[in-house]
Motif scaffolding. Structure first.
Motif, PDB file in Angstrom:
ATOM      1  N   GLN A 128      -2.127   4.830   5.738  1.00  0.00           N
ATOM      2  CA  GLN A 128      -3.528   5.245   5.641  1.00  0.00           C
ATOM      3  C   GLN A 128      -4.225   4.645   4.435  1.00  0.00           C
ATOM      4  O   GLN A 128      -5.454   4.626   4.362  1.00  0.00           O
ATOM      5  CB  GLN A 128      -3.622   6.772   5.605  1.00  0.00           C
ATOM      6  CG  GLN A 128      -3.116   7.451   6.864  1.00  0.00           C
ATOM      7  CD  GLN A 128      -3.841   6.986   8.103  1.00  0.00           C
ATOM      8  OE1 GLN A 128      -5.050   6.769   8.096  1.00  0.00           O
ATOM      9  NE2 GLN A 128      -3.107   6.804   9.197  1.00  0.00           N
ATOM     10  N   TYR A 164       0.847  -1.185   0.000  1.00  0.00           N
ATOM     11  CA  TYR A 164       0.000   0.000   0.000  1.00  0.00           C
ATOM     12  C   TYR A 164       0.885   1.239   0.000  1.00  0.00           C
ATOM     13  O   TYR A 164       1.974   1.250   0.573  1.00  0.00           O
ATOM     14  CB  TYR A 164      -0.920  -0.007   1.216  1.00  0.00           C
ATOM     15  CG  TYR A 164      -1.939  -1.126   1.165  1.00  0.00           C
ATOM     16  CD1 TYR A 164      -3.055  -1.031   0.358  1.00  0.00           C
ATOM     17  CD2 TYR A 164      -1.759  -2.291   1.906  1.00  0.00           C
ATOM     18  CE1 TYR A 164      -3.978  -2.053   0.293  1.00  0.00           C
ATOM     19  CE2 TYR A 164      -2.684  -3.314   1.850  1.00  0.00           C
ATOM     20  CZ  TYR A 164      -3.787  -3.194   1.040  1.00  0.00           C
ATOM     21  OH  TYR A 164      -4.695  -4.212   0.981  1.00  0.00           O
ATOM     22  N   ALA A 165       0.435   2.304  -0.656  1.00  0.00           N
ATOM     23  CA  ALA A 165       1.247   3.516  -0.810  1.00  0.00           C
ATOM     24  C   ALA A 165       1.587   4.158   0.533  1.00  0.00           C
ATOM     25  O   ALA A 165       2.664   4.712   0.701  1.00  0.00           O
ATOM     26  CB  ALA A 165       0.517   4.514  -1.702  1.00  0.00           C
ATOM     27  N   SER A 166       0.678   4.076   1.483  1.00  0.00           N
ATOM     28  CA  SER A 166       0.922   4.617   2.822  1.00  0.00           C
ATOM     29  C   SER A 166       0.141   3.782   3.829  1.00  0.00           C
ATOM     30  O   SER A 166      -0.696   2.956   3.452  1.00  0.00           O
ATOM     31  CB  SER A 166       0.470   6.080   2.904  1.00  0.00           C
ATOM     32  OG  SER A 166      -0.946   6.158   2.839  1.00  0.00           O
TER      33      SER A 166
END
Length: 139
Positions: free
Chosen positions: A75, A71-73
């Motif tokens: 969050q 996941y990119a971050s």
């Protein structure tokens, strides 16, 4: 090569390492849940995903990105439950790996692991196993 471990301790060290490695591989691989979306096969776990939908604003449609990645971050993980699962499972994997590597070092270094250190390591390993299992159940 002197060791402070008994034969049972050496077996414990190698089994601990194998279990910690399997736990870490399972954590990092995105094959926890398998399915299909937009007629493409998809898979994901708490930490990574494969073949996921993305909104293409230029064409005003949803397209499938057919690659695996994390996941990119933090969050970007879909829900709070998955974030908790990621942290708990990652903590468990870290504890298991810490104990396993310490036990393997005990196979090579004399007087590294005493009875007390072995008991503490067993407790930490138990906690790491509970975190790994608990995080997996949270998914």
């Amino acid at each position: 090569m002197a060791s402070s471990l008994t034969c049972a301790g050496i077996v414990w060290a190698f089994l601990s390492f194998l279990c910690a490695a399997a736990s870490c591989v399972g954590f990092f691989m995105p094959y926890w849940l398998l399915g299909s979306q937009l007629e493409k096969s998809v898979s994901f776990g708490t930490f990574r995903r494969c073949s996921y939908p993305v909104r293409d604003e230029s064409r005003q449609m949803t397209v499938m990105v057919e690659q695996c990645g994390r996941y990119a971050s933090f969050q970007a993980i879909p829900s709070a439950e998955w974030r908790i699962c990621t942290v708990v499972t990652g903590l468990g994997c870290g504890l298991l790996l810490l104990v396993a590597l310490t036990a393997l070092m005990g196979c090579c270094v004399s007087e590294l692991i005493s009875r007390t250190v072995g008991r503490v390591a067993g407790g930490i390993q138990f906690l790491g196993g509970k975190c790994s299992c608990g995080g997996g159940m949270g998914m």
